[in-house]
Design a protein around this motif. Sequence first.
Motif, short mmCIF file in Angstrom:
data_model
loop_
_atom_site.label_atom_id
_atom_site.label_comp_id
_atom_site.label_asym_id
_atom_site.label_seq_id
_atom_site.Cartn_x
_atom_site.Cartn_y
_atom_site.Cartn_z
N THR A 151 -3.10 28.17 -38.91
CA THR A 151 -3.47 27.16 -37.91
C THR A 151 -2.52 27.21 -36.72
O THR A 151 -2.94 27.20 -35.56
N TYR A 206 -1.94 17.96 -38.42
CA TYR A 206 -2.43 18.93 -39.43
C TYR A 206 -3.23 18.24 -40.53
O TYR A 206 -4.23 18.77 -41.02
N GLU A 262 -6.94 17.98 -40.15
CA GLU A 262 -7.79 19.19 -40.23
C GLU A 262 -8.76 19.04 -41.41
O GLU A 262 -8.47 18.32 -42.37
#
Lengths: 270, 270, 270, 270
Positions: A159, A198, A201
């Motif tokens: 990512t 994060y 996600e």
Amino acid sequence: MANSKYEYVKREFEFHRHLPASNWIVVLIDGCHFHRFSELHAFEKPNDERALRLMNACATSMLEKFPDIVFAYGVSDEYSFVFREKTEFHKRRESKIISLCVSYFTSVYGMKWKDFFPNDFKETPYFDGRVVCYPNIKTIRDYLAWRQVDCHINNQYNTCFWALVKSGKTEKEAHQALKGTFSKDKNKLLLQQFQVNYNDEPAVFRKGSSVYRDKVKTDDCGNPIKRTREAITVSSFDLIGPEFWENHQYILGEALCSRRRLNCTREMRD
Amino acid sequence: MANSKYEYVKREFEFHRHLPASNWIVVLIDGCHFHRFSELHAFEKPNDERALRLMNACATSMLEKFPDIVFAYGVSDEYSFVFREKTEFHKRRESKIISLCVSYFTSVYGMKWKDFFPNDFKETPYFDGRVVCYPNIKTIRDYLAWRQVDCHINNQYNTCFWALVKSGKTEKEAHQALKGTFSKDKNKLLLQQFQVNYNDEPAVFRKGSSVYRDKVKTDDCGNPIKRTREAITVSSFDLIGPEFWENHQYILGEALCSRRRLNCTREMRD
Amino acid sequence: MANSKYEYVKREFEFHRHLPASNWIVVLIDGCHFHRFSELHAFEKPNDERALRLMNACATSMLEKFPDIVFAYGVSDEYSFVFREKTEFHKRRESKIISLCVSYFTSVYGMKWKDFFPNDFKETPYFDGRVVCYPNIKTIRDYLAWRQVDCHINNQYNTCFWALVKSGKTEKEAHQALKGTFSKDKNKLLLQQFQVNYNDEPAVFRKGSSVYRDKVKTDDCGNPIKRTREAITVSSFDLIGPEFWENHQYILGEALCSRRRLNCTREMRD
Amino acid sequence: MANSKYEYVKREFEFHRHLPASNWIVVLIDGCHFHRFSELHAFEKPNDERALRLMNACATSMLEKFPDIVFAYGVSDEYSFVFREKTEFHKRRESKIISLCVSYFTSVYGMKWKDFFPNDFKETPYFDGRVVCYPNIKTIRDYLAWRQVDCHINNQYNTCFWALVKSGKTEKEAHQALKGTFSKDKNKLLLQQFQVNYNDEPAVFRKGSSVYRDKVKTDDCGNPIKRTREAITVSSFDLIGPEFWENHQYILGEALCSRRRLNCTREMRD
């Protein structure tokens, strides 16, 4: 089979290896040269939802085809299939188990491709396979935890990496920027540089995909007997902590296995 | 790979078995439930040329993909692939060799199906695979002879069986009529009842199919250097006698293997 | 065997591994902790003739006991036993072959000890064993050559090492003095410092010991039929070059094996 | 090891098989041709106490030598040794474990023979060995129960058989008389014909011998810290029911294994 003078080549040279009893059997299937395959077919980076959904569809077909697979876990181009502890699938013959799983998975991948991608294959997809035995619930759960930790670490890295590349860095520069960073550094980078949290996600990217038979209450139409049905379910959740396993003890427990395979159980209404 | 506390599940439980050196490695791929598969897809009986040509096309793709396969032999829904004695393909790791072969073969079968059959699959085709090692030329040749004797015996039986069925017998009556018959009885039956000389049947049915790299002279355009090229060839011939092997010593011989893999060799004009 | 409900523990968990056919089988037996054992029993350094002759006596007993052992080679506290290519000893079951060889060897070692040493054991001697298959004459001969090269290198080193120690150096100084030296340096050291020509050292130290069945002419007493008898022979000679093998083709050749096992062959007088 | 051009014979042909982690490892050692051996050495029938005590002495030596053996069970000319679930003995390499156990056992058998028998060996005693893995407490306990049921069935049969033979029947007649009889028939025969109550026979004959480390309180000399010591114990008792295992959970439990290997544990006085 012809009973010729050449038959000794089978009798004297072919050995059947059987996996030891009372062990969970894991078949791990892994894409071959999928780095290039994913580029040729323009998979989105770091994760291509179509590709993941295709993998999940193949795994679902595996559970439909092979009733002794009690759990499957997939991430990226790999999928692990767990056969129940006491399976007698092909008498636990190793080469049969590996080859049938990898062949069926490959075949379904080819047949379902067009449901997820607009164009034909530019290259032949294929997979390798291996088989490992785990003698108790601790070790089989640790195996699945190991794959999920791997998923997390790789996905977090990817990512960041692709965010850097999409922002203009070369791939080399992106690797350089991430070298030696810890988990919290990567989260900070995503947040500060790209305004990405994060943990927001999609779970399918962060947690991978689990496939199993869930118990579903069927509509009872006023019938005094309630039925539960087992429905193959694909979902993304934590496998490392105890919660899922405590709520689904029938998956790795053997006590219920005969009932599970009946695929339909009855419970008296209370 | 993540370096987590769970990694022990790989280190302590996954074993890599390597096949012994200096042995020819045979991978035998065999259709699963192809009796039903062939009925669902209306294969002609006793032999369906399209199905055989599809199998041969897959075998050809295998030799194109894996240069260490030096010979392949197929009959009905099975194919044997012979890796050269000294192959270091995936360090001779057994599970890699089985799984990659069966997966690639399956994938090509799915992709090439539409080149031979008009309709889509009605069922997912898949194959099992096994691996056997042969330590010397005698035993690897005897292995191939064994498969070809099997081909002959099965095909002769099936030719009679389907002739009887097509002439109006039930399958049970046909089996009954053939019970205990010898080879010459079957040939006589075919000749007298059906005016079929078994030896005039297509070689591909009687002998199966062999796939190998043949040495082909290339057009030299007046060039003082003659070239031979290796062309993958599919053909049906006797594998049991010495003739083919004496004329193609380079196939099982190792002396030429490095040149063979160059795929093109030069010889000075005399 | 009792046919109880517990019998599944054998059926489901015990696997018999059979070694592949058409391979020479080597069983290598190796002393455990023999460094200490040799000190406790005051073996002479670098070589103790009594200890070597005891090992050779055990090896001779092995060939007497197991007719399918066609050759044995020993050095120091290890011995390799070569079973003929086509042996069906215990159906080539690996654990039987290892365990019977190592157990019989150990037992004979214990029983014959007092024939070579004056005192009882101060410690229990024991050995480990392993089994390796070689598919052709080249590889089995290379195996034996490998052991003999090892013998040479170790013996030359040890000869220098103990000469230095006996001359007053500490063991540490002796190792230091030999560090990085080549074969010719060691020979020079022996010659110049100790007036020892390494090539004059006893062959049994330099070449190890080979045990095999030699063909011996029996006294014919005027009988028109000459007999050769096979006598188990212990000798020290070069195994690396072709000479011995060319003169004793029957040892690794299979053509003569049935006659060889008769243990006595007849030849017409010319 | 010499780094010669022949070293490939080790690298390419020798494979190390490691037994799977988290399994109890059983090594079963079994006398070879002990029927003849027992006759040659005039063992008493049906049970020779000297021979059994010799076997037990060897088993005791095994537990003294190999601390990872947590339990041993013997009957007649066989002995089973159970290595603890997590043993790292020679990295769980199968051939090492088999060969070292069978070699050490054989060597001790030879050395201790004269402590139990008046004369020297008339024949070389030797044993075979095999190894089996059991993944959980249920299966390892069932293994031991299986051997004990076997002990019972064989001993009851042999007790009847030799009573009949000693009473004047031929061996053939004795076998004939016992053919098809059940357990209770044999007990009745012993009681009515020979006034023998089978259950009064010595436990070592009926139950076999178990060897393990028992916790023994040491004399504390008024010391406020009590010590328990582990003493290797040979005894004959029921292994099939839960009682022994419930009272000795530390034997198959892993929780205590590190302390157990310290061989001495401290407990605070209450």
